[in-house]
Design a protein around this motif. Structure first.
Motif, PDB file in Angstrom:
ATOM      1  N   ILE A  95       0.841  -1.205   0.000  1.00 51.61           N
ATOM      2  CA  ILE A  95       0.000   0.000   0.000  1.00 51.61           C
ATOM      3  C   ILE A  95       0.871   1.248   0.000  1.00 51.61           C
ATOM      4  O   ILE A  95       0.605   2.220  -0.731  1.00 51.61           O
ATOM      5  CB  ILE A  95      -0.952  -0.023   1.212  1.00 51.61           C
ATOM      6  CG1 ILE A  95      -1.981  -1.147   1.048  1.00 51.61           C
ATOM      7  CG2 ILE A  95      -1.651   1.317   1.377  1.00 51.61           C
ATOM      8  CD1 ILE A  95      -2.800  -1.415   2.283  1.00 51.61           C
ATOM      9  N   ALA A  96       1.935   1.235   0.802  1.00 51.16           N
ATOM     10  CA  ALA A  96       2.825   2.401   0.876  1.00 51.16           C
ATOM     11  C   ALA A  96       3.562   2.620  -0.439  1.00 51.16           C
ATOM     12  O   ALA A  96       3.692   3.759  -0.907  1.00 51.16           O
ATOM     13  CB  ALA A  96       3.820   2.215   2.016  1.00 51.16           C
ATOM     14  N   ALA A  98       2.560   1.693  -3.391  1.00 51.67           N
ATOM     15  CA  ALA A  98       1.603   2.109  -4.414  1.00 51.67           C
ATOM     16  C   ALA A  98       1.384   3.615  -4.382  1.00 51.67           C
ATOM     17  O   ALA A  98       1.402   4.274  -5.429  1.00 51.67           O
ATOM     18  CB  ALA A  98       0.275   1.375  -4.211  1.00 51.67           C
ATOM     19  N   SER A  99       1.211   4.161  -3.192  1.00 49.45           N
ATOM     20  CA  SER A  99       0.970   5.609  -3.120  1.00 49.45           C
ATOM     21  C   SER A  99       2.255   6.410  -3.326  1.00 49.45           C
ATOM     22  O   SER A  99       2.242   7.454  -3.980  1.00 49.45           O
ATOM     23  CB  SER A  99       0.311   5.962  -1.791  1.00 49.45           C
ATOM     24  OG  SER A  99       1.147   5.595  -0.728  1.00 49.45           O
ATOM     25  N   ALA A 100       3.366   5.918  -2.777  1.00 52.75           N
ATOM     26  CA  ALA A 100       4.620   6.662  -2.917  1.00 52.75           C
ATOM     27  C   ALA A 100       5.133   6.630  -4.351  1.00 52.75           C
ATOM     28  O   ALA A 100       5.619   7.642  -4.870  1.00 52.75           O
ATOM     29  CB  ALA A 100       5.678   6.095  -1.976  1.00 52.75           C
ATOM     30  N   SER A 102       3.373   6.205  -7.175  1.00 50.51           N
ATOM     31  CA  SER A 102       2.546   6.994  -8.086  1.00 50.51           C
ATOM     32  C   SER A 102       2.803   8.488  -7.898  1.00 50.51           C
ATOM     33  O   SER A 102       2.862   9.238  -8.867  1.00 50.51           O
ATOM     34  CB  SER A 102       1.067   6.671  -7.882  1.00 50.51           C
ATOM     35  OG  SER A 102       0.652   7.063  -6.590  1.00 50.51           O
ATOM     36  N   ALA A 103       2.990   8.909  -6.646  1.00 50.67           N
ATOM     37  CA  ALA A 103       3.309  10.317  -6.404  1.00 50.67           C
ATOM     38  C   ALA A 103       4.697  10.652  -6.948  1.00 50.67           C
ATOM     39  O   ALA A 103       4.918  11.739  -7.498  1.00 50.67           O
ATOM     40  CB  ALA A 103       3.241  10.618  -4.917  1.00 50.67           C
ATOM     41  N   SER A 118      12.859  10.952  -4.749  1.00 54.99           N
ATOM     42  CA  SER A 118      11.633  10.152  -4.794  1.00 54.99           C
ATOM     43  C   SER A 118      11.937   8.666  -4.638  1.00 54.99           C
ATOM     44  O   SER A 118      11.151   7.926  -4.041  1.00 54.99           O
ATOM     45  CB  SER A 118      10.883  10.414  -6.098  1.00 54.99           C
ATOM     46  OG  SER A 118      11.663  10.019  -7.209  1.00 54.99           O
TER      47      SER A 118
END
Length: 143
Positions: A95-96, A98-100, A102-103, A118
């Motif tokens: 989950i982490a 996936a969000s990191a 994409s950002a 990044s």
């Protein structure tokens, strides 16, 4: 024989609700009901199987003594704890990431000079999985 029955019950807990969904009129409400029945049946069977597998045998406890049964239960719970530490940490890491990620991709598309920064954040998110793996090895080392 019990393992075969348990395996069959787990497979049927997945197949039967979706077969019932595909048999009738397909709608969003019917899909939600099918998914809820599927989840309840599958996780209920998994909980029951865990209790049967790690609960120990009552006759063996009488014959071998309470200490042997307690050691068997402790070992089973140790394996369960190791599996949960890996599984839950990997879900959280996924989950982490996936969000990191994409950002990070969005930020890199605007300014390519922040690629290194990044990647650090994505790597930190993946580190959660490694922490779970280390904890699992520590638990297994104590068994």
């Amino acid at each position: 024989m019990a393992k075969v029955l348990l395996f069959t019950a787990l497979i049927l807990s997945i197949v039967v609700p979706f077969r019932m969904y595909f048999k009738g009129e397909r709608s969003k409400r019917r899909y939600k009901i099918s998914l809820a029945v599927n989840a309840l049946a599958f996780f209920g069977l998994m909980l029951g199987a865990g209790l049967v597998m790690f609960g120990g045998n009552a006759f063996a406890a009488e014959n071998a003594g309470a200490a042997a049964a307690a050691a068997g239960t402790a070992t089973g719970l140790g394996y369960l704890a190791a599996g949960l530490s890996i599984g839950l940490s990997c879900v959280g890491g996924g989950i982490a990431v996936a969000s990191a990620a994409s950002a990070a991709l969005g930020a890199i598309s605007e300014d390519s000079s922040i690629l290194g920064k990044s990647l650090i954040f994505v790597g930190l998110a993946e580190g959660v999985c490694l922490y779970g793996l280390i904890i699992a090895f520590m638990i297994l080392g104590k068994l």
